[in-house]
Design a protein around this motif. Structure first.
Motif, PDB file in Angstrom:
ATOM      1  N   ILE A 281      -8.236   0.536  -1.015  1.00 44.06           N
ATOM      2  CA  ILE A 281      -7.910   1.354   0.157  1.00 44.06           C
ATOM      3  C   ILE A 281      -7.878   0.508   1.431  1.00 44.06           C
ATOM      4  CG2 ILE A 281      -8.656   3.303   1.587  1.00 44.06           C
ATOM      5  CD1 ILE A 281      -9.715   4.598  -1.003  1.00 44.06           C
TER       6      ILE A 281
ATOM      7  N   ARG B 147      -5.083  -2.487   1.331  1.00 43.29           N
ATOM      8  CA  ARG B 147      -3.680  -2.220   1.633  1.00 43.29           C
ATOM      9  C   ARG B 147      -3.435  -2.216   3.141  1.00 43.29           C
ATOM     10  NH1 ARG B 147      -1.006   1.820  -2.929  1.00 43.29           N
ATOM     11  NH2 ARG B 147      -1.189   0.304  -4.605  1.00 43.29           N
TER      12      ARG B 147
ATOM     13  N   LEU C  16      -9.160   7.384   5.424  1.00 40.76           N
ATOM     14  CA  LEU C  16      -9.249   6.098   4.734  1.00 40.76           C
ATOM     15  C   LEU C  16     -10.707   5.699   4.509  1.00 40.76           C
ATOM     16  CD1 LEU C  16      -6.466   4.233   6.749  1.00 40.76           C
ATOM     17  CD2 LEU C  16      -6.277   5.143   4.428  1.00 40.76           C
TER      18      LEU C  16
ATOM     19  N   ALA D 205      -2.295   3.266   0.931  1.00 45.69           N
ATOM     20  CA  ALA D 205      -3.724   3.576   0.888  1.00 45.69           C
ATOM     21  C   ALA D 205      -3.958   5.069   0.692  1.00 45.69           C
ATOM     22  CB  ALA D 205      -4.401   3.097   2.168  1.00 45.69           C
TER      23      ALA D 205
END
Length: 494
Positions: A68, A71, A233, A432
């Motif tokens: 995550i 990226r 995120l 992500a």
């Protein structure tokens, strides 16, 4: 919306942009083999090192945890350094990490190297920028679909070949040789890729962001939306920490889990600081962005959500489908695995088809149709039970996967058409969100039945369909980029 057929791509012409496309999807294919090289060998790894069920689950979680943030980071690096150098470096580092994983003699070393190998999953982002540089707007959807679909097949290739390679070497260390071989391939190809490609066609300019640390936006509202879209995120990483923490697998102590939460909160604050720093002139009103340089960040936000439900559902379903088939139809482990393989096999043609549809019939229209089909497909999967005819269950699974893979292709048919100099960062953020979807859906699965799990994905697809319908704009006209000498280049979007 255009209905004019897109110019054909001759995949047998191994020169120019076609050569770069082939070299790039092979690079992505190798990164996916490396990223999932442990999965088909997990039984051998478990037996050789005496791993507990909790330790096996931990390795599976660690493999996706770093992807995550990776990226996002790789997206920034590719925009600054170019895809040629970034891809070559990622492949080389991944190769070394494969060797370290293959040489591990204890769980701690396995866990650390598997966690770091999660960075390999960010390779996808690099090729999105590379392909976007080499192909015009009317071909970019198909080209990105070929890149993503054929490269994604690397996970299936690993599942089909690595167990056989391990058996060829034989013994308890067969898995080590199989993993080490993937590392050697990655190392060799890193040199091949570096020597064989360039970042842009001859005479073209590689546009770089004006500032580092965050994406540049062009309005206050976009900056606020950017800050909001950053939060999931880190929330996804918090969910992973919660899974490993005392409330679930109990592999992290309460103190360490709390520390991770504090660090993630601090990281979010750090990211917000950089968003404000990079866009301070726009936020303060000191700078009015010229109309030709403006872009709508809502385009990025909607594509984030679309990829969450398309690629996110793929990762989640691939993780649970073999066991679902095994339990529902009382199949053998091998037969259940073959049934589930149909879900990933469609990547070879469905993702390119989604890109081609987007090029030919329009970006927004295509995505709407595919999301609607995806929702219907998962509603159908929720009805599968022991009384179903097995071939019909397989057909329903593959039909659903076609909409899912094609939807992923349609999403990335739009990514290079938002803001060229930030394509890497946009691709990183959208990519992500695919991992966020996987974490979210698998978390839901841990609390509900597979049937409810499928219905949750269907409901999410319908919600995203509404967002696409109401908020997404069809790329049209041109986007402007500034050349090094200060002149403006207009890049066609159709």
């Amino acid at each position: 919306m255009s209905s004019t057929a897109a110019p054909r791509i001759n995949l047998f012409a191994f020169s120019g942009k076609i050569r770069v496309l082939h070299l790039s999807w092979v690079a992505f294919f190798i990164t996916f083999i490396v990223w999932f090289n442990h999965a088909p060998l997990m039984g051998s790894i478990r037996d050789a090192l005496g791993l507990t069920p909790q330790e096996v689950k931990t390795l599976l979680i660690l493999n996706v945890a770093l992807t995550i943030p990776a990226r996002i980071i790789i997206g920034m690096l590719v925009d600054r350094l170019g895809p040629r150098l970034t891809y070559s470096a990622l492949l080389a580092i991944s190769g070394v990490l494969c060797f370290l994983f293959a040489l591990a003699d204890d769980f701690q070393t396995l866990a650390l190297t598997r966690f770091l190998l999660g960075f390999t999953g960010a390779g996808f982002v690099i090729g999105i920028r590379m392909v976007g540089e080499w192909f015009p707007a009317r071909q970019v959807g198909l080209a990105e679909g070929i890149y993503g679909g054929w490269g994604n097949f690397g996970s299936a290739a690993a599942a089909m070949t690595l167990p056989t390679i391990a058996l060829m070497f034989g013994g308890d260390d067969g898995w080590r040789y199989a993993v080490g071989l993937t590392g050697l391939i990655a190392l060799v190809y890193s040199a091949v890729y570096f020597r064989a490609v360039t970042d842009t066609p001859d005479g073209a300019t590689y546009f770089k962001p004006g500032k580092a640390g965050a994406m540049e936006v062009t309005s206050r509202g976009d900056a606020i939306l950017y800050i909001i879209m950053k939060a999931p995120l880190l929330l996804a990483l918090a969910v992973l920490a919660w899974k490993l923490g005392p409330a679930n697998l109990a592999l992290l102590s309460p103190a360490l889990t709390a520390t991770i939460y504090v660090v993630l909160t601090a990281l979010y604050g750090w990211q917000v600081f950089h968003i404000i720093r990079v866009n301070l002139a726009v936020l303060s009103g000191e700078e009015e962005v010229p109309e030709i340089h403006k872009y709508a960040f809502k385009q990025v936000a909607v594509l984030d959500l679309a990829y969450l439900v398309t690629f996110g559902s793929e990762l989640a379903v691939v993780s649970m489908l073999p066991l679902f088939f095994q339990d529902t139809f009382d199949l053998s482990l091998v037969m259940a695995g073959l049934m589930a393989a149909g879900f990933t096999f469609t990547n070879l043609f469905a993702r390119p088809a989604g890109g081609l549809m987007s090029d030919t019939f329009g970006r927004k229209k295509t995505l709407i149709i595919l999301l609607a089909g995806l929702a219907f497909g998962f509603v159908t999967l929720s009805q599968i039970g022991p009384g179903w005819w097995l071939p019909l269950a397989l057909a329903a699974t593959m039909a659903c996967s076609i909409f899912e893979q094609a939807g992923s292709g349609a999403v990335f048919a739009m990514v290079p058409l938002i803001k060229r100099r930030q394509t890497g960062q946009i691709a990183g953020m959208v990519g992500a969100y695919g991992n966020i979807g996987a974490v979210s859906f698998l978390t839901v699965l841990s609390f509900v039945s597979p049937q409810v799990f499928f219905l949750v994905i269907a409901a999410t697809a319908l919600a995203v369909l509404a967002a696409v319908t109401l908020m997404l704009d069809e790329p049209d006209g041109h986007m402007a980029e500034v050349l090094p000498d200060g002149t403006v280049e207009m890049i066609e979007l159709r």
